[in-house]
Design a protein around this motif. Structure first.
Motif, PDB file in Angstrom:
ATOM      1  N   TRP A  74      11.473  59.931  69.442  1.00 23.73           N
ATOM      2  CA  TRP A  74      10.507  60.703  70.212  1.00 23.73           C
ATOM      3  C   TRP A  74       9.098  60.557  69.657  1.00 23.73           C
ATOM      4  O   TRP A  74       8.123  60.500  70.401  1.00 23.73           O
ATOM      5  N   ILE A  75       8.956  60.488  68.349  1.00 24.47           N
ATOM      6  CA  ILE A  75       7.636  60.279  67.753  1.00 24.47           C
ATOM      7  C   ILE A  75       7.104  58.904  68.145  1.00 24.47           C
ATOM      8  O   ILE A  75       5.934  58.752  68.514  1.00 24.47           O
ATOM      9  N   THR A  76       7.959  57.902  68.102  1.00 22.23           N
ATOM     10  CA  THR A  76       7.552  56.554  68.494  1.00 22.23           C
ATOM     11  C   THR A  76       7.164  56.512  69.971  1.00 22.23           C
ATOM     12  O   THR A  76       6.150  55.908  70.327  1.00 22.23           O
ATOM     13  N   LEU A  77       7.965  57.150  70.819  1.00 21.73           N
ATOM     14  CA  LEU A  77       7.665  57.185  72.250  1.00 21.73           C
ATOM     15  C   LEU A  77       6.335  57.886  72.513  1.00 21.73           C
ATOM     16  O   LEU A  77       5.494  57.383  73.264  1.00 21.73           O
ATOM     17  N   GLY A  78       6.112  59.031  71.872  1.00 19.69           N
ATOM     18  CA  GLY A  78       4.876  59.772  72.076  1.00 19.69           C
ATOM     19  C   GLY A  78       3.651  59.027  71.583  1.00 19.69           C
ATOM     20  O   GLY A  78       2.631  58.953  72.271  1.00 19.69           O
ATOM     21  N   THR A  79       3.742  58.450  70.385  1.00 18.46           N
ATOM     22  CA  THR A  79       2.582  57.732  69.847  1.00 18.46           C
ATOM     23  C   THR A  79       2.308  56.442  70.619  1.00 18.46           C
ATOM     24  O   THR A  79       1.152  56.082  70.835  1.00 18.46           O
ATOM     25  N   THR A  80       3.358  55.766  71.064  1.00 16.96           N
ATOM     26  CA  THR A  80       3.162  54.555  71.859  1.00 16.96           C
ATOM     27  C   THR A  80       2.494  54.883  73.187  1.00 16.96           C
ATOM     28  O   THR A  80       1.544  54.212  73.598  1.00 16.96           O
ATOM     29  N   THR A  81       2.973  55.934  73.852  1.00 14.04           N
ATOM     30  CA  THR A  81       2.390  56.328  75.129  1.00 14.04           C
ATOM     31  C   THR A  81       0.940  56.769  74.952  1.00 14.04           C
ATOM     32  O   THR A  81       0.071  56.394  75.739  1.00 14.04           O
ATOM     33  N   ALA A  82       0.670  57.566  73.921  1.00 16.75           N
ATOM     34  CA  ALA A  82      -0.701  58.018  73.672  1.00 16.75           C
ATOM     35  C   ALA A  82      -1.607  56.840  73.339  1.00 16.75           C
ATOM     36  O   ALA A  82      -2.756  56.774  73.803  1.00 16.75           O
ATOM     37  N   THR A  83      -1.110  55.888  72.552  1.00 14.89           N
ATOM     38  CA  THR A  83      -1.916  54.718  72.194  1.00 14.89           C
ATOM     39  C   THR A  83      -2.198  53.852  73.411  1.00 14.89           C
ATOM     40  O   THR A  83      -3.333  53.391  73.598  1.00 14.89           O
ATOM     41  N   LEU A  84      -1.190  53.622  74.236  1.00  9.61           N
ATOM     42  CA  LEU A  84      -1.403  52.829  75.452  1.00  9.61           C
ATOM     43  C   LEU A  84      -2.383  53.523  76.392  1.00  9.61           C
ATOM     44  O   LEU A  84      -3.228  52.871  77.017  1.00  9.61           O
ATOM     45  N   SER A  85      -2.277  54.840  76.497  1.00  7.68           N
ATOM     46  CA  SER A  85      -3.221  55.597  77.320  1.00  7.68           C
ATOM     47  C   SER A  85      -4.634  55.453  76.775  1.00  7.68           C
ATOM     48  O   SER A  85      -5.592  55.224  77.524  1.00  7.68           O
ATOM     49  N   PHE A  86      -4.783  55.576  75.461  1.00  8.71           N
ATOM     50  CA  PHE A  86      -6.092  55.436  74.828  1.00  8.71           C
ATOM     51  C   PHE A  86      -6.668  54.047  75.064  1.00  8.71           C
ATOM     52  O   PHE A  86      -7.847  53.902  75.417  1.00  8.71           O
ATOM     53  N   ILE A  87      -5.850  53.003  74.917  1.00  4.71           N
ATOM     54  CA  ILE A  87      -6.319  51.630  75.117  1.00  4.71           C
ATOM     55  C   ILE A  87      -6.740  51.421  76.572  1.00  4.71           C
ATOM     56  O   ILE A  87      -7.782  50.811  76.845  1.00  4.71           O
ATOM     57  N   ALA A  88      -5.949  51.951  77.501  1.00  2.00           N
ATOM     58  CA  ALA A  88      -6.288  51.797  78.921  1.00  2.00           C
ATOM     59  C   ALA A  88      -7.619  52.466  79.237  1.00  2.00           C
ATOM     60  O   ALA A  88      -8.457  51.898  79.959  1.00  2.00           O
TER      61      ALA A  88
END
Length: 163
Positions: free
Chosen positions: A13-27
């Motif tokens: 869940w930590i990996t999923l949350g940080t990956t999603t937040a990072t992808l959102s930030f990059i976008a």
């Protein structure tokens, strides 16, 4: 209170949350939309679905309410958008209505408070000769996309738990 999660489930869940937040930030950085990235990241915080679930729902609904009010105001004032007096009057009326909602809730920073904050941000973006219609429309749609992403993650969790 939900049962204690295993270390591997917490890590997932930590990996999923940080990956999603990072992808959102990059976008948001690639498309130069810095104003709406905070809304997306605030909605991604409740990935654990425990104590902050209700607060996140209030933030989501408040963001949608404030964005919808700004869209309606801009649609009503389409030809008078450069005139400061009607713009200020309409935004003031909307802020008063949303502030009354905030007082009726009696629960701290809930839906009404978040709606007022969003509306104030959009009023602050308004400049002479500018159109603020697309900024609240973008925030409204980005919140809906973030909700869809969170719900799909949650549904995949439920489906995977049953199998």
């Amino acid at each position: 209170m939900s049962p204690k999660k295993s270390f591997s489930e917490q890590a997932r869940w930590i990996t999923l949350g940080t990956t999603t937040a990072t992808l959102s930030f990059i976008a948001f950085m690639v498309f130069d939309e810095k104003g709406s990235q905070a809304a997306s990241l605030l909605i991604l915080f409740p990935m654990n679905w425990e104590a902050i679930f209700i607060g996140s729902i209030h933030r989501i609904v408040g963001t949608l309410m404030g964005s919808a009010c700004a869209i309606i105001i801009q649609a009503l004032l389409y030809t008078w958008g450069d005139n400061l007096i009607p713009v200020t009057v309409f935004y003031l009326i909307a802020v008063m209505l949303l502030s009354a909602e905030h007082l009726r809730e009696r629960s701290g920073p809930a839906k009404g408070f978040n709606a007022v904050i969003n509306l104030c941000v959009f009023y602050g973006l308004k400049r002479s000769g500018s159109d603020v219609f697309f900024s609240p429309l973008y925030r409204f749609s980005s919140v809906l996309v973030a909700i869809a992403m969170v719900v799909s993650c949650y549904l995949s969790r439920i489906i995977n738990a049953k199998s």
